[in-house]
Enzyme design. Structure first.
Site, short mmCIF file in Angstrom:
data_model
loop_
_atom_site.label_atom_id
_atom_site.label_comp_id
_atom_site.label_asym_id
_atom_site.label_seq_id
_atom_site.Cartn_x
_atom_site.Cartn_y
_atom_site.Cartn_z
N TYR A 17 60.34 51.59 25.76
CA TYR A 17 61.54 51.14 26.49
C TYR A 17 62.25 50.03 25.72
O TYR A 17 63.47 49.95 25.71
CB TYR A 17 61.17 50.59 27.87
CG TYR A 17 60.88 51.67 28.88
CD1 TYR A 17 61.88 52.56 29.28
CD2 TYR A 17 59.62 51.81 29.45
CE1 TYR A 17 61.63 53.54 30.22
CE2 TYR A 17 59.35 52.79 30.39
CZ TYR A 17 60.36 53.66 30.76
OH TYR A 17 60.11 54.63 31.69
N PRO A 23 66.56 52.83 36.98
CA PRO A 23 66.80 53.61 38.20
C PRO A 23 67.45 52.75 39.29
O PRO A 23 67.22 51.54 39.36
CB PRO A 23 65.41 54.06 38.64
CG PRO A 23 64.51 53.75 37.49
CD PRO A 23 65.14 52.59 36.77
N HIS A 52 63.48 49.11 33.78
CA HIS A 52 62.32 49.98 33.76
C HIS A 52 61.15 49.51 32.88
O HIS A 52 60.05 49.98 33.04
CB HIS A 52 62.78 51.36 33.27
CG HIS A 52 62.06 52.50 33.90
ND1 HIS A 52 60.70 52.48 34.14
CD2 HIS A 52 62.49 53.69 34.35
CE1 HIS A 52 60.35 53.62 34.71
NE2 HIS A 52 61.42 54.37 34.84
N SER A 64 61.43 63.25 39.09
CA SER A 64 60.42 62.36 39.61
C SER A 64 60.39 62.44 41.13
O SER A 64 61.43 62.44 41.78
CB SER A 64 60.73 60.93 39.18
OG SER A 64 59.70 60.08 39.60
#
Length: 601
Positions: free
Chosen positions: A87, A100, A323, A529
């Protein structure tokens, strides 16, 4: 998915007892990799890959050598942290591409008093959750009887991502000698430090927080301020350069540090353009993901902050999280706790001790920084125009129907999604579904590849008039059973581990990693997800490839909330179309099952 049970218990004592991530057998991974490729690459390509894999697995060969390297425990544990670093190495903006958003149930308030009352209760609820983390009284979670790793809860609060010109870092102030006692509140693009603890260490009450929020609101009425926060939405290298320049100024550096150190951020948003009822959820989804553009609320954020709660004057509420430190499940536990907490009746009114005025954070904006802000605004507006989003509620059934058929609701929804994709695109595609790996110490996620030989057979049979219903149901049943995530034994992390090991140990990368099949296998047109929550909320995220979709769903007992995203710049994908196809597929599979007599066992 198994349901998670919570058992009160001290957290750190149990952390030591978690197993380390096992390294799967090489042969097993190679077989599974080939099986995963079978439905997505053509036979010639598949044959070529099969030969490469045979070569790779020869006794005394390259594969065996890399496998031995991985099995020396430390490297595979490091790999579970690799996820975290991937990330931080990623240079695309965090907005849309990685952070998200979560839409919470719509609130009925119509004025700023309602907005601030809600915000005050929410802040108190998060502080209540924080006290459980701090006192280590957070119940340890168990999944199917195995304890889950609780490390991520400790990463969510008092943390922030810091941009770099080549890679980012994450700072966490939880374990400081003097841990932070303030949150940041942003309103009309202006940031404030709000102390949320009294001098004796007790948290402020809802009433006290409300009074402080009112002071903040009244001292940030101007709407013509430079949206300094929009800088955090830019490409990471550009933001890294702008950041170094921004914090040369001492005032700016102190302001930025106050945001980074804060426990979390609360964004008091201006109302968004009105939306019809059926479009409302979608509009709320994009407000959580990107704020609607520089004219609306995109500058009312600090996107590097791990946790930002968003509370709109018009009743739209939710959050966005960065994230790198944590996956969805800890965030969902926090949400569930806060939403329950907010249902409780008002606390006892407190004697009114006069509280200090919350401190406004100042920024000195040079012409250069102003240019950086303009660039970030333009890039943000391009992203806003490119994101195609549809958030909807499937109201015909929820977990109840698949359960009545003795099927896993998650696998059932994934099969419907495969069918929906196939009906639109006339082919199957690599599908990523994140599966929690929290039963391993510091484990993050692994990939369930929902597109399998079995799902491929089912979707092709489903609309084939030559096939009988009994056969279709048998294929569905087989595909649903095959879907179960094999705990810690999925192939993607292992292949990545072998590849990283090769980069470290070998002069040249083994051919299996240069093979076209490997690139195809990693091109996830469907990134999905399941984020199950007790709260009637839905999570949204962007696609991971330019011609792909992001699909997130929260299956409740009698309905399913889901969010579908795509990019407008790709003419082959359309979020509303996939959302509709998913609804149709769910209903068609239900009809199939209801019309087909159960085979006598």
């Amino acid at each position: 998915g198994m349901s998670v049970t919570r058992i009160a218990g001290r957290y750190l004592a149990h952390q030591e007892g978690l197993p380390k991530l096992p390294v799967p057998p090489l042969q097993q991974t190679c077989e599974r990799y080939l099986a995963a490729l079978t439905p997505i690459v053509d036979p010639e390509e598949l044959n070529h890959t099969r030969k490469l894999l045979e070569e790779f697995q020869k006794p005394g060969g390259v594969g065996e050598r890399l496998q031995k390297g991985l099995e020396q425990a430390s490297s595979y544990v490091a790999l579970s942290l690799y996820h975290f670093h991937s990330y931080l190495d990623y240079r695309m903006p965090v907005v849309v591409h990685s952070s998200p958003g979560v839409v919470l149930p719509r609130m009925e308030f119509s004025d700023r008093q309602g907005q601030m009352r809600y915000a005050a209760k929410l802040i108190a609820g998060v502080l209540d959750f924080k006290s459980m983390i701090d006192n280590e009284t957070l119940p340890v979670e168990y999944l199917g009887g195995k304890p889950l790793c609780m490390n991520q809860y400790y990463q969510v609060l008092s943390s922030c991502r810091i941009p770099g010109t080549k890679r980012d870092t994450v700072v966490n102030y939880t374990l400081d000698k003097r841990p932070p006692t303030h949150i940041t509140v942003v309103h009309n693009f202006q940031f404030f430090v709000l102390d949320v603890y009294n001098s004796d260490g007790t948290p402020l009450t809802v009433d006290q927080i409300y009074i402080q929020l009112e002071k903040i609101w009244n001292s940030s009425l101007q709407t013509n301020k430079e949206p300094i926060g929009i800088l955090t939405s830019n490409h990471r290298n550009s933001w890294g350069k702008a950041y170094d320049n921004l914090i040369k100024d001492k005032t700016n550096q102190e302001s930025v540090r106050a945001i980074q150190k804060s426990i979390f951020t609360v964004c008091l948003d201006a109302p968004m353009p009105h939306a019809s009822d059926d479009m409302y959820r979608t509009r709320a989804g994009v407000q959580m993901l990107h704020g609607g553009g520089s004219r609306w609320n995109s500058g009312n954020r600090w996107f590097d902050k791990t946790l930002q709660f968003i509370i709109g004057e018009d009743g739209t509420c939710g959050l966005i999280y960065e994230h790198a430190p944590a996956e969805g499940p800890p965030i969902v536990s926090l949400i569930d706790h806060v939403v329950e907490y907010m249902k409780k009746s008002e606390m006892v009114r407190t004697p009114m001790v006069p509280l200090r005025m919350p401190q406004k954070l100042h920024f000195n904006i040079t012409p250069e920084i102003k240019m950086d802000i303009e660039e970030a605004k333009q890039n943000m507006n391009i992203m806003v125009h490119d994101l195609d989003m549809k958030v909807s509620v499937f109201s015909h059934f929820g977990k109840d129907f698949p359960k009545s058929q003795k099927m896993s609701p998650d696998a059932f929804i994934q099969m419907a999604l495969q069918l929906a994709y196939y009906r639109i695109h006339k082919r199957c595609c690599p599908t990523y579904e994140s599966a929690s790996l929290r039963m391993f110490r510091l484990g993050r996620t692994d990939t369930i590849r929902s597109m399998s030989i079995d799902s491929d057979k089912f979707v092709k049979a489903m609309d084939d008039p030559a096939k009988h219903n009994i056969e279709k149901v048998a294929l569905l049943d087989k595909a649903v059973k095959a879907h179960r995530a094999i705990r810690g034994q999925a192939i993607d992390r292992h292949l990545l581990g072998l590849k990283l090991q090769a980069i470290e140990d070998l002069a040249a990368l083994p051919e299996i990693f240069m093979d076209t099949s490997y690139a195809v296998a990693l091109h996830f047109n469907l990134s999905t997800s399941q984020v199950p929550a007790k709260t009637n909320c839905v999570m949204c995220f962007g696609p991971v490839v330019s011609d792909g979709y992001g699909v997130c769903y929260n299956p409740m007992d009698t309905h399913i909330n889901f969010a579908v995203s795509a990019f407008n710049s790709c003419q082959h994908t359309n979020a509303a179309r996939l959302a509709q196809a998913l609804e149709d597929a769910l209903l068609d599979i239900k009809t199939l099952l209801e019309q087909t007599p159960k085979a006598k066992l």
